[in-house]
Write an enzyme that holds these catalytic residues in place. Structure first.
Site, PDB file in Angstrom:
ATOM      1  N   TYR A 156       0.841  -1.200   0.000  1.00 44.35           N
ATOM      2  CA  TYR A 156       0.000   0.000   0.000  1.00 44.35           C
ATOM      3  C   TYR A 156       0.878   1.253   0.000  1.00 44.35           C
ATOM      4  CZ  TYR A 156      -3.855  -3.071   1.542  1.00 44.35           C
ATOM      5  OH  TYR A 156      -4.789  -4.074   1.667  1.00 44.35           O
TER       6      TYR A 156
ATOM      7  N   HIS B 188       0.741 -11.546   2.221  1.00 43.52           N
ATOM      8  CA  HIS B 188      -0.357 -10.915   1.488  1.00 43.52           C
ATOM      9  C   HIS B 188      -1.053 -11.868   0.507  1.00 43.52           C
ATOM     10  CE1 HIS B 188      -1.675  -6.600   0.191  1.00 43.52           C
ATOM     11  NE2 HIS B 188      -2.696  -7.418   0.269  1.00 43.52           N
TER      12      HIS B 188
END
Length: 280
Positions: free
Chosen positions: A52, A110
């Site tokens: 991010y 992730h």
């Protein structure tokens, strides 16, 4: 204005609030203000990720907050390009340096990146980072049951949590049941589906009207009653407060059944199937 939020206990003893705050695309000064606002509203579980590129923003918001670090539960995630053991360890350290934090409460892989087939190495890095005190609880994101079974078989350590795509158009019932059987907490990313037509759905609108709530509140209450932890994102203070104000009403069995009927065989928003998807 702060909200009271119930908590759940993971199998390793770490407690998490039953609703968290997503930070995807929240960056810079604007992102800091949004996260500060969320904490002020009562959010204590804040979700980020290496990819991010906002761990620094999150860390700055935490430092500016009036809430002590110990009261917060901060999450980040290891990206797919750092699945070898050595690069995973360095990435975890880099995540902490970016946020200027001493530890993460929760750190996840992730994506499994099955073609790359190094997620067991990455998992061992998380296990060791937890032993070193860099992470309190270790989990995964977007892992399928066979991926998780392999982690436990090869390392002896089971993830505390799996963060998966989960919303009314893709309710992941089979995976949720499997998680429950394994003592793994389900966390929901994209819990509001990020699509306009879900807000206009007549079934959801009718249920919302019966409770004098918004469609978003109904969906988030549905997540809570399923036993999953949703992590909605909003930069708007009023929407943040709306999303967290779901503990003064309940959906009945028929309403839960109606929402369950909205699911689709493959309702993934972007077709990101963990069996084949490869994150960079």
């Amino acid at each position: 204005m702060s909200q009271f939020i119930p908590e759940v206990t993971l199998h390793d003893g770490i407690t998490l609030p039953v609703i968290g705050f997503g930070t995807y695309n929240l960056k810079g000064a604007e992102g800091v203000r949004a996260i500060q606002s969320a904490i002020k509203c009562g959010y204590r579980l804040i979700d980020s990720a290496y990819n991010y590129e906002n761990e620094g923003t999150l860390g700055e918001a935490v430092r500016r907050s009036d809430i002590s670090r110990e009261e917060l539960r901060i999450t980040s995630k290891l990206p797919g390009r750092y699945h070898t053991y050595d690069t995973a360890v360095k990435a975890i350290q880099e995540s902490l340096y970016r946020a200027q934090l001493d530890y993460y409460d929760l750190y996840l892989i992730h994506w499994p990146n099955p073609q790359q087939d190094q997620y067991v190495e990455a998992w061992q890095a998380l296990i060791d980072a937890q032993k070193w005190g860099l992470i309190r609880s270790i989990g995964v994101s977007n892992f399928l049951p066979d991926h998780i079974e392999r982690l436990e078989q090869e390392t002896g350590v089971k993830p505390s949590l799996n963060q998966i795509e989960l919303h009314p158009f893709f309710n992941q019932e089979k995976q949720r049941v499997w998680h429950q059987e394994q003592g793994i907490q389900t966390e929901s990313w994209s819990p509001l589906a990020r699509v306009i037509d879900i807000i206009d759905n007549p079934i959801l609108q009718k249920i919302a009207g019966q409770h004098d709530k918004t469609v978003s509140q109904v969906i988030l209450r549905w997540h809570y009653q399923l036993g999953t932890i949703p992590i909605p994102k909003s930069a708007s203070p009023s929407r943040q407060l709306e999303n967290i104000s779901i503990f003064n009403f309940a959906l009945n069995e028929e309403e839960m059944r109606l929402i369950a009927s909205l699911t689709q065989e493959d309702g993934r928003l972007n077709g990101q199937d963990p069996a084949v998807y490869e994150e960079k």
